[in-house]
Design a protein around this motif. Structure first.
Motif, PDB file in Angstrom:
ATOM      1  N   THR A  38      97.353 130.899  23.752  1.00 27.32           N
ATOM      2  CA  THR A  38      98.206 130.578  24.896  1.00 27.32           C
ATOM      3  C   THR A  38      97.649 129.358  25.624  1.00 27.32           C
ATOM      4  O   THR A  38      96.429 129.149  25.665  1.00 27.32           O
ATOM      5  CB  THR A  38      98.302 131.756  25.876  1.00 27.32           C
ATOM      6  N   GLU A  39      98.526 128.567  26.228  1.00 22.94           N
ATOM      7  CA  GLU A  39      98.091 127.428  27.024  1.00 22.94           C
ATOM      8  C   GLU A  39      97.400 127.875  28.308  1.00 22.94           C
ATOM      9  O   GLU A  39      96.733 127.075  28.967  1.00 22.94           O
ATOM     10  CB  GLU A  39      99.301 126.554  27.370  1.00 22.94           C
ATOM     11  N   ASP A  40      97.558 129.160  28.648  1.00 22.50           N
ATOM     12  CA  ASP A  40      96.953 129.675  29.884  1.00 22.50           C
ATOM     13  C   ASP A  40      95.520 130.167  29.674  1.00 22.50           C
ATOM     14  O   ASP A  40      94.876 130.616  30.633  1.00 22.50           O
ATOM     15  CB  ASP A  40      97.797 130.822  30.450  1.00 22.50           C
ATOM     16  N   ALA A  41      95.027 130.128  28.426  1.00 20.81           N
ATOM     17  CA  ALA A  41      93.625 130.484  28.186  1.00 20.81           C
ATOM     18  C   ALA A  41      92.734 129.318  28.612  1.00 20.81           C
ATOM     19  O   ALA A  41      93.082 128.155  28.419  1.00 20.81           O
ATOM     20  CB  ALA A  41      93.408 130.812  26.714  1.00 20.81           C
ATOM     21  N   LYS A  42      91.588 129.647  29.204  1.00 25.34           N
ATOM     22  CA  LYS A  42      90.698 128.561  29.641  1.00 25.34           C
ATOM     23  C   LYS A  42      89.250 129.030  29.633  1.00 25.34           C
ATOM     24  O   LYS A  42      88.951 130.209  29.829  1.00 25.34           O
ATOM     25  CB  LYS A  42      91.095 128.079  31.038  1.00 25.34           C
ATOM     26  N   GLN A  43      88.364 128.072  29.411  1.00 23.92           N
ATOM     27  CA  GLN A  43      86.928 128.353  29.470  1.00 23.92           C
ATOM     28  C   GLN A  43      86.498 128.137  30.912  1.00 23.92           C
ATOM     29  O   GLN A  43      86.480 127.014  31.420  1.00 23.92           O
ATOM     30  CB  GLN A  43      86.146 127.453  28.518  1.00 23.92           C
ATOM     31  N   GLU A  44      86.163 129.218  31.590  1.00 26.57           N
ATOM     32  CA  GLU A  44      85.866 129.142  33.018  1.00 26.57           C
ATOM     33  C   GLU A  44      84.424 128.727  33.286  1.00 26.57           C
ATOM     34  O   GLU A  44      84.126 128.115  34.308  1.00 26.57           O
ATOM     35  CB  GLU A  44      86.124 130.499  33.673  1.00 26.57           C
ATOM     36  N   ALA A  45      83.535 129.087  32.374  1.00 30.67           N
ATOM     37  CA  ALA A  45      82.120 128.740  32.520  1.00 30.67           C
ATOM     38  C   ALA A  45      81.544 128.627  31.110  1.00 30.67           C
ATOM     39  O   ALA A  45      82.239 128.845  30.119  1.00 30.67           O
ATOM     40  CB  ALA A  45      81.381 129.800  33.331  1.00 30.67           C
ATOM     41  N   ALA A  46      80.259 128.295  31.022  1.00 29.71           N
ATOM     42  CA  ALA A  46      79.661 128.069  29.702  1.00 29.71           C
ATOM     43  C   ALA A  46      79.763 129.297  28.816  1.00 29.71           C
ATOM     44  O   ALA A  46      79.925 129.183  27.600  1.00 29.71           O
ATOM     45  CB  ALA A  46      78.194 127.664  29.876  1.00 29.71           C
ATOM     46  N   LEU A  47      79.730 130.480  29.419  1.00 29.88           N
ATOM     47  CA  LEU A  47      79.692 131.711  28.637  1.00 29.88           C
ATOM     48  C   LEU A  47      80.891 132.623  28.933  1.00 29.88           C
ATOM     49  O   LEU A  47      80.815 133.835  28.702  1.00 29.88           O
ATOM     50  CB  LEU A  47      78.381 132.464  28.917  1.00 29.88           C
ATOM     51  N   THR A  48      81.981 132.056  29.414  1.00 25.96           N
ATOM     52  CA  THR A  48      83.132 132.883  29.819  1.00 25.96           C
ATOM     53  C   THR A  48      84.454 132.209  29.474  1.00 25.96           C
ATOM     54  O   THR A  48      84.632 131.020  29.738  1.00 25.96           O
ATOM     55  CB  THR A  48      83.110 133.151  31.340  1.00 25.96           C
ATOM     56  N   ILE A  49      85.360 132.986  28.878  1.00 25.37           N
ATOM     57  CA  ILE A  49      86.740 132.556  28.642  1.00 25.37           C
ATOM     58  C   ILE A  49      87.664 133.592  29.275  1.00 25.37           C
ATOM     59  O   ILE A  49      87.375 134.794  29.234  1.00 25.37           O
ATOM     60  CB  ILE A  49      87.046 132.452  27.129  1.00 25.37           C
ATOM     61  N   SER A  50      88.764 133.126  29.852  1.00 25.37           N
ATOM     62  CA  SER A  50      89.735 134.077  30.391  1.00 25.37           C
ATOM     63  C   SER A  50      91.135 133.700  29.928  1.00 25.37           C
ATOM     64  O   SER A  50      91.407 132.546  29.572  1.00 25.37           O
ATOM     65  CB  SER A  50      89.684 134.118  31.921  1.00 25.37           C
ATOM     66  N   LEU A  51      92.012 134.672  29.946  1.00 19.71           N
ATOM     67  CA  LEU A  51      93.428 134.464  29.634  1.00 19.71           C
ATOM     68  C   LEU A  51      94.223 135.573  30.307  1.00 19.71           C
ATOM     69  O   LEU A  51      93.663 136.628  30.639  1.00 19.71           O
ATOM     70  CB  LEU A  51      93.682 134.440  28.126  1.00 19.71           C
ATOM     71  N   PRO A  52      95.509 135.347  30.560  1.00 23.88           N
ATOM     72  CA  PRO A  52      96.307 136.416  31.175  1.00 23.88           C
ATOM     73  C   PRO A  52      96.216 137.705  30.365  1.00 23.88           C
ATOM     74  O   PRO A  52      96.228 137.673  29.132  1.00 23.88           O
ATOM     75  CB  PRO A  52      97.731 135.849  31.158  1.00 23.88           C
ATOM     76  N   TRP A  53      96.149 138.825  31.089  1.00 27.55           N
ATOM     77  CA  TRP A  53      95.977 140.103  30.402  1.00 27.55           C
ATOM     78  C   TRP A  53      97.084 140.357  29.403  1.00 27.55           C
ATOM     79  O   TRP A  53      96.853 140.870  28.303  1.00 27.55           O
ATOM     80  CB  TRP A  53      95.909 141.259  31.410  1.00 27.55           C
ATOM     81  N   TRP A  54      98.323 139.991  29.759  1.00 28.37           N
ATOM     82  CA  TRP A  54      99.431 140.262  28.853  1.00 28.37           C
ATOM     83  C   TRP A  54      99.314 139.451  27.566  1.00 28.37           C
ATOM     84  O   TRP A  54      99.731 139.897  26.511  1.00 28.37           O
ATOM     85  CB  TRP A  54     100.764 139.997  29.555  1.00 28.37           C
ATOM     86  N   ASN A  55      98.693 138.272  27.658  1.00 29.40           N
ATOM     87  CA  ASN A  55      98.459 137.505  26.432  1.00 29.40           C
ATOM     88  C   ASN A  55      97.364 138.153  25.579  1.00 29.40           C
ATOM     89  O   ASN A  55      97.442 138.165  24.345  1.00 29.40           O
ATOM     90  CB  ASN A  55      98.061 136.069  26.761  1.00 29.40           C
ATOM     91  N   PHE A  56      96.356 138.699  26.239  1.00 30.80           N
ATOM     92  CA  PHE A  56      95.291 139.372  25.494  1.00 30.80           C
ATOM     93  C   PHE A  56      95.825 140.612  24.778  1.00 30.80           C
ATOM     94  O   PHE A  56      95.480 140.888  23.627  1.00 30.80           O
ATOM     95  CB  PHE A  56      94.151 139.753  26.440  1.00 30.80           C
TER      96      PHE A  56
END
Length: 608
Positions: A38-56
């Motif tokens: 998804t285009e809404d996934a992003k690397q928030e920090a060096a050791l963390t990635i997040s994405l909308p829960w519904w996409n996960f």
């Protein structure tokens, strides 16, 4: 160790790991899976990635397969927070929803009608509508594939009101030209509510404000949803909401297209779901896969299984059940003008070469370029003058000779036939897939009061003659307006002309079966008297791309008829006898790889 958590403040899945994990064999695979999803996934920090829960959640099965393959085990090398685990269990329970749907018994019709009356539902369902609603009201997620005119919107509203509690909302995702119908239908069905839908439009800030008011009835276009998927998803996640997809074949492209991806991103959030389309598989069975995935995202499907999987959860009223008189289809085959034929051979050769390249490379860019070339070929056959604006056209001298021949044979026929029908007292609907054709024909027939609709004509007040609704009203009510010219991409949905018009002329058609079937239904739909004759004239050039289009449309419509078990979809065979003839969103031809292969085969046959 890979950790999965749920962050409630913004409803995102958060995946984190330790620095040593970056050298593990699973690391790059999982990181790429998340970032590509998804285009809404992003690397928030060096050791963390997040994405909308519904996409996960939509990735759950693939994520699980990767974890199993690399032996990432919960409790040891895979950590899942209690909040995430609880939500994952809820998603897993949703898998059982499909099994329950297959076993569900239809709602008793008397019980259905009684509850709707109690709620103040004013419209009396027809026998077929009651049959359909009794079935889909018993399902957690269902589909109505009834033909235009059968009352899909009424069925949808009856389903919602039967199933929904007072605190539940309805979000309808629909083409813009269907908005008016939803407002009209909710007034007719539930007049005591004195309500209408809130239209989500006007940019992100305005939509956020509209959602903040928490209206019960919401309408948004597929294109607008793609611009604000996070806002809408967050609202649906926060509030108990039923989500209906009107003209659901609009998401047939799946996650490869932004509009479809945004709709599919909502799939795990609603408390109830319904998809609606009279033409759910314009190309082939693959078109059903994203639509079924919206209904039951936890159930995997493919081209070979999706038809059987969707059968238990859809209803359909076909034209035979509506009791419509048959359509009289007439094929008008015409030879090309001499110079037109010569230039067509050169253009055909160039498209053939480009098509072979596209099939070999299978790149999106090559297919897009080929689509434009096929569109140009269809344009040239319908009206050679459309190529006159191409400054860099490869054969200018030959084109000049073609233009000297005047209007192409198809255009000449359509103009002459429209005038003849108008003189005989008929109103005539003329279809062309090309905007310049639409405007040009309307200009040539201006003395007959011709009006036109294409994607550039905005919706609006029916008292404004320049709007889509205003032009339709003129065609309906003004006896001096004898002709309407329309583009199927813009006017094949949400337009009813069957009460005043019974004769349609097709200057051209494309490979898009949905556009063709729905355009026919503008004048052949529920409400026609049994003795009313409806005539469709399809104008073709002999030995041209038109013939391939006809063959491919026949195959697609036949496949849809078989999948939906609806023989009324199969158009009657049209005999070809030349001796009988005396005298946007971006444009899409509906071109598939199978269409390309058929086109190349036909082109090569002509060179043998």
């Amino acid at each position: 160790m890979l950790s999965v958590d749920y962050r409630a403040i913004d409803r995102r899945a958060v995946l984190s790991w330790a620095t040593p994990d970056e050298s593990a064999p699973w690391f790059d695979v999982i990181k790429r899976l998340i970032l590509d999803s998804t285009e809404d996934a992003k690397q928030e920090a060096a050791l963390t990635i997040s994405l909308p829960w519904w996409n996960f959640i939509a990735l759950r099965n693939r994520f699980g397969e990767v974890c199993a393959g690399y032996k990432l085990l919960p409790g040891s090398t895979l950590g899942i927070s209690p909040e995430a685990a609880d939500l994952l269990r809820q998603s897993r329970r949703a898998t059982d929803g499909y099994q329950l749907a297959m076993q569900a018994q239809a709602v008793d019709e008397q019980q259905l009608r009684a509850k709707l009356r109690e709620l103040g539902f004013a419209r009396n369902l027809t026998e077929k509508q009651a049959r359909n609603v009794s079935r889909i009201a018993a399902l957690p997620a269902g589909a109505t594939f009834s033909v235009p005119g059968a009352g899909k919107t009424t069925e949808a509203l009856a389903t919602f009101f039967y199933r929904a509690s007072a605190d539940e909302r309805l979000l309808v995702i629909a083409p813009k030209n269907a908005f008016a119908a939803w407002d009209e239908q909710i007034k007719d069905c539930m007049p005591h509510l004195q309500t209408q839908f809130t239209r989500l439009r006007g940019g992100k800030e305005k939509i956020a404000k509209l959602l903040g008011d928490d209206p019960r009835w919401l309408l948004i276009t597929y294109q607008q949803l793609a611009r604000v998927p996070d806002l809408v998803a967050a609202h649906v996640a926060q509030h108990k909401t039923h989500v209906f997809l009107d003209e659901s074949h609009r998401i047939k492209s799946g996650v490869g297209k932004q509009t479809a991806r945004a709709a599919l991103g909502l799939a795990h959030l609603p408390v109830g779901k319904l998809i609606m389309s009279g033409t759910p598989m314009p190309q082939d069975a693959e078109d059903l896969i994203p639509q079924f995935a919206f209904l039951y995202p936890e159930i995997p499907s493919n081209k070979d299984t999706v038809v059987e999987l969707i059968k238990p959860v859809y209803v359909r009223t076909n034209k035979t059940e509506l009791g419509l008189p048959p359509v009289d289809r007439v094929m008008v085959p015409l030879p090309m003008a001499p110079m037109q034929s010569e230039l067509y051979k050169l253009m055909k050769f160039e498209v053939s070469r480009e098509g072979a390249t596209a099939l070999n490379t299978r790149s999106k860019q090559a297919f897009r370029s080929l689509g434009r070339s096929v569109a140009r070929l269809l344009q040239f056959v319908s009206n050679p003058a459309l190529l006159s604006s191409e400054i860099a056209f490869a054969h200018p001298d030959l084109l000049a000779g073609v233009l000297a021949e005047g209007d192409g044979p198809k255009l000449k026929y359509v103009l002459k036939r429209a005038r003849q029908l108008a003189r005989d007292g008929h109103k005539v609907l003329i279809w062309s897939s090309f905007v310049r054709n639409v405007e040009y024909i309307a200009q040539r027939l201006a003395d007959l009061g011709a009006v036109y609709i294409h994607g550039g004509v905005d919706a609006g007040d029916e008292d404004d003659d320049e709007t889509r609704e205003g032009k339709i009203k003129l065609f309906h009510d003004d006896p001096n307006v004898r002709i309407m010219v329309a583009n199927p991409a813009a006017a094949s949905e949400g337009v009813s002309l069957h009460r005043v018009c019974h004769h349609a002329l097709y200057l051209d058609r494309t490979f898009n079966a949905a556009h063709y079937l729905q355009s026919e239904d503008r004048i052949h739909r529920f409400g026609l008297p049994l003795d009313q004759k409806t005539t469709i004239e399809i104008v073709e050039c002999l030995d041209s791309v038109d013939e391939t289009v006809r063959m491919r449309l026949g195959l697609k419509i036949g496949a849809m008829a078989e999948a939906l078990e609806d023989s009324s979809l199969r158009p009657d065979p049209i005999a070809l006898d030349p001796n009988d003839i005396e005298d946007y969103e971006e444009y899409s031809t509906g071109l598939s790889s199978d269409d390309i292969e058929a086109l190349l085969k036909d082109f090569n046959r002509g060179q043998e």
